[in-house]
Design an enzyme around this catalytic site. Structure first.
Site, short mmCIF file in Angstrom:
data_model
loop_
_atom_site.label_atom_id
_atom_site.label_comp_id
_atom_site.label_asym_id
_atom_site.label_seq_id
_atom_site.Cartn_x
_atom_site.Cartn_y
_atom_site.Cartn_z
N ASP A 277 0.86 -1.18 0.00
CA ASP A 277 0.00 0.00 0.00
C ASP A 277 0.90 1.24 0.00
O ASP A 277 2.13 1.14 0.10
CB ASP A 277 -0.97 -0.01 1.19
CG ASP A 277 -2.23 0.81 0.86
OD1 ASP A 277 -2.15 1.71 0.01
OD2 ASP A 277 -3.30 0.55 1.46
C1 BGC Z 1 -5.29 2.96 -0.04
C2 BGC Z 1 -5.42 1.87 -1.08
C3 BGC Z 1 -5.25 2.46 -2.45
C4 BGC Z 1 -3.95 3.22 -2.53
C5 BGC Z 1 -3.68 3.81 -3.90
C6 BGC Z 1 -4.09 3.84 -0.26
O1 BGC Z 1 -4.10 4.93 0.60
O2 BGC Z 1 -5.22 2.35 1.22
O3 BGC Z 1 -6.66 1.24 -0.96
O4 BGC Z 1 -5.30 1.43 -3.38
O5 BGC Z 1 -3.99 4.28 -1.58
O6 BGC Z 1 -4.60 4.74 -4.23
#
Ligand code: BGC
Length: 745
Positions: A277
């Protein structure tokens, strides 16, 4: 003779409905990640170390964009030639097409995951994902960070709405449908994208309810409740996975051998590509504080886990550090090759190593935003609407009330209907706190509740709107509302939440803002039939609202076409058929309740998982064993000698459902299992199968389910994941009916 017999059976049982089926392919025809091809291995063996690490690096698109949003070619060349960057994501909308390709112009936006779950109709999840894949691919993007398969144990968590609810089986079924819609035959079909199951694992149980808080959870709960939807996704061939932001019992997932190697790869058999993440490796140093330096963080994560790509995403520090670590001999080249092989195999499968593409993309672009897509979005909204209360058949309104007043902040705002991750990360919101959004494309592609009501209202009915109060509950023109309210015949109040995603959605109090509750109380005093519509991403505690309202309709985040669906339900053009995909808490202290909790005598939710009324009444009868041709045994009592259930010898049961009227309608039949006694305290019940059926008034259908001994497996005293089966009495529960089996070895 056979024909006569078949006809007789059909007339006794009504239409016989077996299992959910959706999509056009057989299970085995969907593509899935597999072994690495020799050509990919050979390609990797010829790459330099920087080229390899570049493949493992994902950076944010703003690094290669000019301030006006156009491509900075010099920057692209810089990152390509110096860092061999393998993947970009888009900061504002990212790769997160979790409910439609919201950053593609004119693409259709769908209801959120929580609505699809409430619909209990996997066909809708499949269709929405297939359209999203095509729209995403039309923009030259090959990947989406969806589906979201967390189990939102804590209802205060601001990501409840992205998921498919608190039940592992429902989440898994919807997840598999979405994955098949996104991916299909992605190795040859260039209208498909790679799906990404996320966030592995245990992200939905933050201790405090705040996003990204630590999770304190047992291995047993992880194995029995959090693993199943991810396991179903892996078994269905999901191509990629994202790990989660959290630490579990103090162990950050991004550096965990236990979760990202032993559990994900070895126990669960995931062969696809694994991404971190946002900035999670960096977070080992900055927020988790288990690493003393950035270098330590990269070392810890890459050495201990099977992570293939780092969502870095704001710089190239990961690239530089990992290169040093390999050059210093601290990370072996084989570890790098393992990831790069998976990455390049995925790129090859998705067609990234092919040339052309433009012609195919233009064809896909011509399909974006076609009316049939909006129809799927509308159908998903329709099937998700959940009627929580309907005292004295207040609904449907039909043409019984000639003057209807609509009040409340969510009645005329498409942004509220659509929630976060819509156009922008924080949603297409007009809420003052985030500044106004000016997006004509979005606002011309949907119908607000007020507009929907004007469209759907019978000719003799007038619908007026007054704001009343804002989303914080602060009065805008409540005095005027109260002054005129008694001149109306019925009042519809549309409540809701701010639009939010992730951390900005953190709250400290699950109660709806008191101003909203007070407004409902004041309107109720006017004494007219009052219907409350909820537009919310998580089940906010409602205080006196359910009691004050004659009818209560939960719409969750039904997307930009949700206003039409809600209007249809209010006036009776649509018979609501959604069921709550989570436990609705009654008290702010009860945000951590799930229906699959262990036996506990303080259970007092506002509404249970699976609750949802209809304008019709459905009667369940004849729960029986079923051998494919006939009913074997009539309803047995618990005291009778129960049929035997053995591992590897599934049996079928049938239940008859009759729509007693007065409307045609859809009904979801839920089959739970229950083990009254076992060595580890059992859950009250757990859902193991469901089937949604469509029944005209007066008609019956028979729904057939398979009951398998594996449905009773759990993680026992020896800690082996779902390895224990305790013998003895077990039950299945369908509606009010119970059937007992004797589970034997
Ligand atoms: C979120 C993810 C997301 C990623 C990219 C993160 O802050 O937890 O769910 O896919 O950002 O946008």
């Amino acid at each position: 003779m056979l024909l006569v017999l078949a006809t007789m059976i059909t007339s006794v049982l009504g239409n016989v409905i077996h299992t959910n089926h959706y999509g056009s392919l057989q299970d085995s025809q969907y593509d899935r990640p597999g072994e690495i091809e020799p050509a990919i291995k050979s390609m990797v063996s010829r790459m330099t170390l920087p080229e390899k690490i570049g493949q493992m690096t994902q950076i944010n698109q703003d690094l290669v964009l000019l301030p006006d949003g156009t491509l900075n070619r010099t920057a692209v060349e810089y990152y390509a030639n110096n860092y061999f960057v393998g993947s970009y994501l888009n900061q504002l909308s990212r790769l997160d097409h979790i409910h439609g390709a919201h950053f593609v112009a004119n693409a259709t936006i769908f209801p959120h995951g929580i609505n699809l779950a409430a619909s209990f109709n996997p066909q809708l999840a499949y269709d929405a994902a297939a359209i999203t894949a095509r729209d995403t691919r039309s923009a030259g993007v090959h990947w989406t960070f969806a589906p979201v398969l967390d189990i939102p144990v804590n209802k205060q968590w601001p990501r409840v709405y992205e998921n498919f609810g608190e039940d592992p089986h429902l989440s898994g079924v919807m997840g598999v449908a979405a994955i098949r819609g996104y991916q299909g035959q992605y190795k040859s079909d260039r209208s498909k994208v790679a799906a990404c199951m996320k966030h592995f694992i245990a992200y939905g149980a933050p201790w405090s309810g705040q996003d990204r808080d630590s999770t304190v959870v047992s291995d047993r709960t992880i194995n029995d409740y959090f693993v199943p939807p991810f396991q179903m996704a892996i078994d269905a061939g999901v191509a990629t996975a994202m790990e989660s932001y959290i630490d579990i019992n103090g162990e950050p997932v991004v550096a965990s051998e236990k979760y990202l190697r032993q559990l994900l790869r070895e126990q669960m058999g995931f062969k696809g590509m694994l991404v971190t993440d946002w900035a999670e490796i960096e977070n080992l140093y900055t927020t988790h504080r288990v690493a003393a330096s950035h270098k330590d963080a990269v070392h810890m994560s890459i050495k201990s886990t099977s992570i293939d790509m780092s969502m870095v995403p704001k710089d190239v520090i990961f690239f530089e550090t990992l290169q040093d670590l390999v050059n210093d001999g601290q990370i072996p080249m084989e570890r790098i090759d393992e990831s790069v092989e998976r990455l390049l195999q995925l790129k090859k499968d998705l067609g990234l190593l092919e040339r052309d593409g433009w012609k195919a993309r233009r064809e896909l672009q011509s399909m974006v935003g076609q009316p049939s897509d909006a129809r799927v979005s509308l159908d998903a909204a329709r099937e998700s609407l959940t009627l929580l209360k309907n005292a004295n058949a207040t609904l449907p309104l039909q043409d019984r009330y000639e003057r209807i007043l609509v009040v409340g902040p969510s009645a005329n705002d498409l942004g509220h209907l659509s929630g976060g991750w819509t156009i922008n990360w924080q949603g297409a919101t007009k809420d003052a706190w985030q500044g106004p959004i000016d997006d004509e494309q979005f606002y011309s592609n949907g119908i607000s509740i007020h507009d929907g009501m004007k469209l759907v209202a019978p000719a003799n009915v007038d619908v007026d709107y007054m704001a009343g109060f804002d989303i914080d509950g602060t009065s805008i023109d409540m005095d005027q509302v109260l002054a005129v309210a008694s001149s109306y015949d019925a009042i519809v109040v549309c409540l809701g939440e701010h639009v939010y995603s992730e951390l900005p959605g953190n709250i400290h109090d699950m109660a709806l803002p008191s101003g909203q509750v007070n407004a409902v109380e004041m309107i109720a005093k006017v004494g007219k039939p009052m219907i409350t519509v909820l537009i919310e991403g998580r089940p906010r505690v409602l205080g006196s609202i359910p009691e004050q309202s004659n009818a209560l309709l939960q719409a969750y985040l039904p997307g930009p076409w949700g206003g039409l669906a809600i209007a249809e339900a209010l006036f009776g053009k649509l018979n609501p058929s959604g069921l709550l995909p989570y436990t609705y808490p009654k008290y702010v202290g009860d945000v951590n309740l799930n229906y699959w909790r262990q036996v506990n005598d303080v259970w007092d939710p506002l509404y249970e998982f699976g609750h949802g009324l209809s304008y019709s009444t459905f009667e369940y009868s004849n729960l029986t064993l079923y051998d494919g041709a006939s009913v074997l045994q009539e309803n047995r009592q618990l005291a009778d000698s129960p049929p035997v259930l053995k591992p590897g010898e599934p049996v079928k049961v049938a239940v008859k459902v009759t729509n007693k009227g007065p409307f045609d309608g859809k009904q979801t039949v839920l089959m739970y299992v229950q083990q009254p006694v076992r060595r580890i305290t059992p859950p009250v019940k757990v859902l193991k199968a469901f089937q949604k059926i469509d029944l005209e008034k007066g008609k019956s259908a028979t729904v057939v389910f398979t009951v398998d001994a594996d449905m009773f497996r759990y993680t026992g005293m020896d800690g082996v994941a779902r390895g224990t089966l305790d013998h003895g009495p077990v039950r299945i529960l369908i509606n009010e009916h119970v059937m007992e089996f004797n589970l034997q070895p």
